[in-house]
Design an enzyme around this catalytic site. Structure first.
Site, PDB file in Angstrom:
ATOM      1  N   GLN A 160     -17.535 -24.106  20.832  1.00 16.45           N
ATOM      2  CA  GLN A 160     -16.578 -25.139  21.220  1.00 16.45           C
ATOM      3  C   GLN A 160     -15.989 -25.772  19.973  1.00 16.45           C
ATOM      4  O   GLN A 160     -16.599 -25.801  18.904  1.00 16.45           O
ATOM      5  CB  GLN A 160     -17.201 -26.194  22.137  1.00 16.45           C
ATOM      6  CG  GLN A 160     -18.480 -26.765  21.658  1.00 16.45           C
ATOM      7  CD  GLN A 160     -19.031 -27.845  22.575  1.00 16.45           C
ATOM      8  OE1 GLN A 160     -19.982 -28.510  22.230  1.00 16.45           O
ATOM      9  NE2 GLN A 160     -18.461 -28.056  23.725  1.00 16.45           N
ATOM     10  N   ASN A 182      -6.910 -25.196  15.191  1.00 21.59           N
ATOM     11  CA  ASN A 182      -6.061 -24.101  15.712  1.00 21.59           C
ATOM     12  C   ASN A 182      -4.627 -24.548  15.985  1.00 21.59           C
ATOM     13  O   ASN A 182      -4.389 -25.394  16.847  1.00 21.59           O
ATOM     14  CB  ASN A 182      -6.648 -23.546  17.011  1.00 21.59           C
ATOM     15  CG  ASN A 182      -8.011 -22.939  16.803  1.00 21.59           C
ATOM     16  OD1 ASN A 182      -8.957 -23.649  16.445  1.00 21.59           O
ATOM     17  ND2 ASN A 182      -8.138 -21.649  17.001  1.00 21.59           N
ATOM     18  N   TYR A 226     -14.359 -16.889   4.668  1.00 24.83           N
ATOM     19  CA  TYR A 226     -13.329 -17.902   4.927  1.00 24.83           C
ATOM     20  C   TYR A 226     -13.960 -19.298   4.953  1.00 24.83           C
ATOM     21  O   TYR A 226     -13.530 -20.191   4.228  1.00 24.83           O
ATOM     22  CB  TYR A 226     -12.666 -17.573   6.257  1.00 24.83           C
ATOM     23  CG  TYR A 226     -11.518 -18.470   6.653  1.00 24.83           C
ATOM     24  CD1 TYR A 226     -10.285 -18.394   6.008  1.00 24.83           C
ATOM     25  CD2 TYR A 226     -11.644 -19.373   7.717  1.00 24.83           C
ATOM     26  CE1 TYR A 226      -9.213 -19.200   6.403  1.00 24.83           C
ATOM     27  CE2 TYR A 226     -10.582 -20.176   8.111  1.00 24.83           C
ATOM     28  CZ  TYR A 226      -9.364 -20.085   7.455  1.00 24.83           C
ATOM     29  OH  TYR A 226      -8.309 -20.880   7.858  1.00 24.83           O
ATOM     30  N   ASP A 227     -15.008 -19.441   5.786  1.00 27.67           N
ATOM     31  CA  ASP A 227     -15.608 -20.773   5.980  1.00 27.67           C
ATOM     32  C   ASP A 227     -16.158 -21.324   4.664  1.00 27.67           C
ATOM     33  O   ASP A 227     -15.885 -22.462   4.277  1.00 27.67           O
ATOM     34  CB  ASP A 227     -16.776 -20.708   6.990  1.00 27.67           C
ATOM     35  CG  ASP A 227     -16.345 -20.219   8.360  1.00 27.67           C
ATOM     36  OD1 ASP A 227     -15.179 -19.794   8.509  1.00 27.67           O
ATOM     37  OD2 ASP A 227     -17.177 -20.251   9.292  1.00 27.67           O
ATOM     38  N   GLY A 258     -15.556 -20.139   1.658  1.00 29.15           N
ATOM     39  CA  GLY A 258     -14.472 -20.208   0.668  1.00 29.15           C
ATOM     40  C   GLY A 258     -13.743 -21.541   0.774  1.00 29.15           C
ATOM     41  O   GLY A 258     -13.496 -22.227  -0.218  1.00 29.15           O
ATOM     42  N   ARG A 302      -5.045 -13.689  16.381  1.00 26.93           N
ATOM     43  CA  ARG A 302      -5.462 -14.998  16.897  1.00 26.93           C
ATOM     44  C   ARG A 302      -5.114 -15.089  18.376  1.00 26.93           C
ATOM     45  O   ARG A 302      -4.232 -14.400  18.874  1.00 26.93           O
ATOM     46  CB  ARG A 302      -4.809 -16.123  16.089  1.00 26.93           C
ATOM     47  CG  ARG A 302      -5.570 -16.345  14.797  1.00 26.93           C
ATOM     48  CD  ARG A 302      -5.009 -17.467  13.976  1.00 26.93           C
ATOM     49  NE  ARG A 302      -3.877 -17.060  13.181  1.00 26.93           N
ATOM     50  CZ  ARG A 302      -3.297 -17.816  12.258  1.00 26.93           C
ATOM     51  NH1 ARG A 302      -3.767 -19.025  12.016  1.00 26.93           N
ATOM     52  NH2 ARG A 302      -2.263 -17.374  11.575  1.00 26.93           N
ATOM     53  N   VAL A 303      -5.833 -15.956  19.058  1.00 26.54           N
ATOM     54  CA  VAL A 303      -5.833 -15.884  20.510  1.00 26.54           C
ATOM     55  C   VAL A 303      -4.460 -16.147  21.135  1.00 26.54           C
ATOM     56  O   VAL A 303      -4.058 -15.446  22.072  1.00 26.54           O
ATOM     57  CB  VAL A 303      -6.948 -16.784  21.094  1.00 26.54           C
ATOM     58  CG1 VAL A 303      -6.644 -18.271  20.913  1.00 26.54           C
ATOM     59  CG2 VAL A 303      -7.199 -16.468  22.538  1.00 26.54           C
ATOM     60  N   GLN A 349     -15.811 -20.227  25.833  1.00 25.21           N
ATOM     61  CA  GLN A 349     -15.700 -20.949  24.551  1.00 25.21           C
ATOM     62  C   GLN A 349     -14.385 -21.733  24.527  1.00 25.21           C
ATOM     63  O   GLN A 349     -13.420 -21.327  25.168  1.00 25.21           O
ATOM     64  CB  GLN A 349     -15.800 -19.986  23.347  1.00 25.21           C
ATOM     65  CG  GLN A 349     -14.647 -19.041  23.119  1.00 25.21           C
ATOM     66  CD  GLN A 349     -14.765 -17.728  23.898  1.00 25.21           C
ATOM     67  OE1 GLN A 349     -15.321 -17.688  24.981  1.00 25.21           O
ATOM     68  NE2 GLN A 349     -14.217 -16.659  23.348  1.00 25.21           N
ATOM     69  N   GLY A 365     -15.212 -16.070  27.929  1.00 24.36           N
ATOM     70  CA  GLY A 365     -14.026 -16.929  27.900  1.00 24.36           C
ATOM     71  C   GLY A 365     -14.340 -18.401  28.099  1.00 24.36           C
ATOM     72  O   GLY A 365     -13.430 -19.215  28.235  1.00 24.36           O
TER      73      GLY A 365
END
Ligand code: NAD
Ligand code: UDP
Length: 321
Positions: free
Chosen positions: A283, A181, A152-153, A155, A193-194, A216, A214
């Site tokens: 982060q 996000n 992904y990154d 690409g 996804r979160v 991050q 948690g």
């Protein structure tokens, strides 16, 4: 041809138009009187996301994979096609890279033939696990080129390269946005996804899965704010290409997000701590000074307000099941 056609609305191609962001963009541009050609292979998108648009004669859907050439006549392109959630883009990583790279080449080729403007949905992931914080557009990033997120990154990074080479080599009008996000109604229920994970887990009374400890961080933008920024960006002067960061700079720890979701859903779900996925950025926070200055834009929706709307959406969806 004679006559003034300035009043005519545009024919706009939106790839990934049946996805989360794409469906909101289709809706927004249709509401402005444009004609929309929505292209999607329905890998992570759904008919349900666009069902309310299907009776509109100005809206057309093509089931098509952008890894293959597409011949249509339009006035503008928004290239959003690509799975965006880590579990989806890592499910078939080769296809993810193909979508980002071959897909970009096909859409850029179309834009070149038609001599039209093209928008690219790039991502904060091009910064990888950033060493600079918050991230500004001139930061080149810190990406593992052979890791699980690289499909992904890298690409998306290659797609940015292609956009800027088409600009330099063919004088194409490009608009490259690095989206951070974003959340809201129509996220995939099993998206991974979160925000969607935590809300669905909280509503079902399931355990809330915190990856790592948690600590991050991420910064979450509500979808309506993002769509407004994308539309504004597309209408800027030709020489303004981006890249431009689009997102909400308010930064939260993942644990902090879980606590807000539990409170807003009134849920008794327990927190459980799971292994942190590979290369998970520690982060992330956009510096949106450029967007503020050039688009006169900043997000308006507070996290709690956006979460409430998203909770309502998933609550209704779960009741239908
Ligand atoms: P999504 O998965 O909901 O939407 C992607 C859409 O693209 C889906 O409808 C999917 O079926 C379609 N698609 C995938 N591969 C395709 C292909 N080869 N040909 C045609 N259609 C294809 O994801 P989203 O959150 O709406 O993301 C949209 C775009 O925005 C993506 O390019 C993503 O990288 C980018 N983006 C999103 C976020 C975010 O937080 N939502 C952040 C950064 C970047
Ligand atoms: N995350 C989590 N629990 C989940 C899903 C995600 O703790 O059930 C974490 C994930 O490890 C990451 C953050 O939330 O640190 C954001 O993950 P997401 O997949 O939403 O997006 P991205 O990592 O691409 O920013």
């Amino acid at each position: 041809m004679e006559g003034n056609f300035d009043y005519m609305e545009k024919q706009i191609l939106i790839t990934g138009g049946a996805g989360f962001l794409g469906s909101h963009l289709c809706e927004r541009l249709l509401s402005k009187g444009n004609e929309i050609v929505c292209v999607d292979n329905f890998f992570t998108g759904f008919k349900r996301n666009i069902i309310h648009l299907l009776n509109n004669p100005m809206f057309e859907v093509l089931r098509h994979d952008i890894c293959f050439p597409l011949y249509v006549e339009v006035d503008e392109i928004f290239n959003l096609a690509c799975p965006a959630s880590p579990i989806h883009y890592q499910w078939d990583p080769v296809q993810t890279t193909k979508t980002s790279v071959h897909g970009a080449i096909n859409m850029l080729g179309l834009a070149k033939r038609l001599k039209i403007k093209i928008f690219q949905a790039s991502t904060s992931e091009i910064y990888g696990d950033p060493i600079i914080h918050p991230q500004t557009e001139d930061y080149w990033g810190n990406v593992n080129p052979i890791g699980f997120r690289a499909c992904y990154d890298e690409g998306k990074r290659c797609a940015e390269t292609l956009f800027f080479d088409y600009r330099r080599q063919h004088n194409l009008e490009i608009k490259v946005a690095r989206i951070f996000n974003t959340y809201g109604p129509r996220m995939h229920i099993n998206d991974g996804r979160v925000v969607s994970n935590f809300i669905v887990q909280a509503l079902k009374g399931d355990e809330i899965t915190i990856f790592g400890n948690g600590s991050q961080t991420r910064a979450f933008c509500y979808v309506d704010d993002l769509i407004e920024a994308i539309v504004k960006f597309m209408n800027t002067a030709k020489d303004f290409t981006g890249p431009i960061n689009l997102g909400n700079p308010e930064e939260y720890s993942i644990l902090g997000l879980a606590e807000v979701v539990l409170e807003l859903t009134n849920s008794k779900s327990k927190l459980v701590f799971k292994v942190l996925p590979n290369d998970d950025p520690k982060q992330r926070q956009p510096d949106i000074s450029l967007a503020k200055e050039r688009l006169n834009w900043e997000p308006k929706t507070q996290l709690r307000e956006g979460l409430e709307k998203t909770i309502d959406y998933f609550d209704e969806l779960l009741r239908m099941k």
